[in-house]
Scaffold this active site. Sequence first.
Site, PDB file in Angstrom:
ATOM      1  CD  GLU A  92      -2.461   1.069   2.882  1.00  0.00           C
ATOM      2  OE1 GLU A  92      -2.034   0.274   3.754  1.00  0.00           O
ATOM      3  OE2 GLU A  92      -3.452   1.794   3.049  1.00  0.00           O
ATOM      4  CE  LYS A  99      -7.183   1.064   3.586  1.00  0.00           C
ATOM      5  NZ  LYS A  99      -5.911   1.367   4.294  1.00  0.00           N
ATOM      6  CB  CYS A 147      -4.120  -1.914   4.419  1.00  0.00           C
ATOM      7  SG  CYS A 147      -3.180  -2.317   5.927  1.00  0.00           S
ATOM      8  CB  VAL A 177       0.047  -0.070  12.070  1.00  0.00           C
ATOM      9  CG1 VAL A 177       0.934   0.696  11.101  1.00  0.00           C
ATOM     10  CG2 VAL A 177      -1.418   0.278  11.834  1.00  0.00           C
TER      11      VAL A 177
HETATM   12  C1  ACM Z   1      -4.038   0.209   7.123  1.00  0.00           C
HETATM   13  O1  ACM Z   1      -5.151   0.065   6.616  1.00  0.00           O
HETATM   14  N1  ACM Z   1      -3.025   0.700   6.446  1.00  0.00           N
HETATM   15  C2  ACM Z   1      -3.790  -0.204   8.520  1.00  0.00           C
END
Ligand code: ACM
Length: 265
Positions: free
Chosen positions: A38, A108, A141, A168
Amino acid sequence: MKVGFYQFVPEFGNVEKNIQTMVNAVKAADADLIVFPELATSGYLFLEQKEVADTASAVPGPMSDDFSKVAVEKNTAVVVGFPEKADGVYYNSALIATPDGKVQVYRKNHLYNEEKLFFKPGNLGFPTFDVKGIKVGVLICFDHMFPESARTLALEGVQIVCHPANLVLPGFAQITSCSRALENGVFWILANRHGTENRKGRCLSYSGLSRIVDNRGKVLASAGADDTGFYGVEIDPAKALDKKVAPLADLFADRRPELYNEITK
Ligand code: ACM
């Protein structure tokens, strides 16, 4: 089909260097599909909107041209996370450059935490992409924490989910990559970054541990927490078309959508 990921440490703000690192990785790899993390062109820990604006790219544009060129040259599909500028706003997006010269994007849908300060949520739904006759989807992510995302792709016939990430939260995606692959009968390529970003007193560490998971939830390849490099395996994506786990047990045919609340019908 050979699929893989490239785990590395993007340098915050150094778009040119990050693109070059990834183009070189594609040139050195032998694969039909390579997934990068990402926001891999820019880095992740934005402190102000101007930093997003300064590192964002439009598609098509010079950045996507670089990936398209190497995708065509190497006969490889390339998935890359990047900040996208479109219609005057910014998305946390991933491009997919395919060997036929096309470049398409996924934006996203589930923004994580402070991403909401800088990006708009995706407005393209969950598109699917053709890679050498195989149906591929992309999630970015935090999308992995919403099972409806992977289910929607799988119900569209997706055989491989590409998952660029900057993880994370400890260990979550290592669990979901296996469970989403298993419950949907799809292959899963998790491409995470590693390293730490320290910016003006703010600090985020990323967990590495990228992996490729098969359609029964088995890990086929994995990187360590601090490894940089390309990892690839040979898979048979046709296996993802068979949703039977026993002669009379089928992950899709046995669904009971009439009983489900809110879940994709
Ligand atoms: C994330 O969605 N980069 C934790």
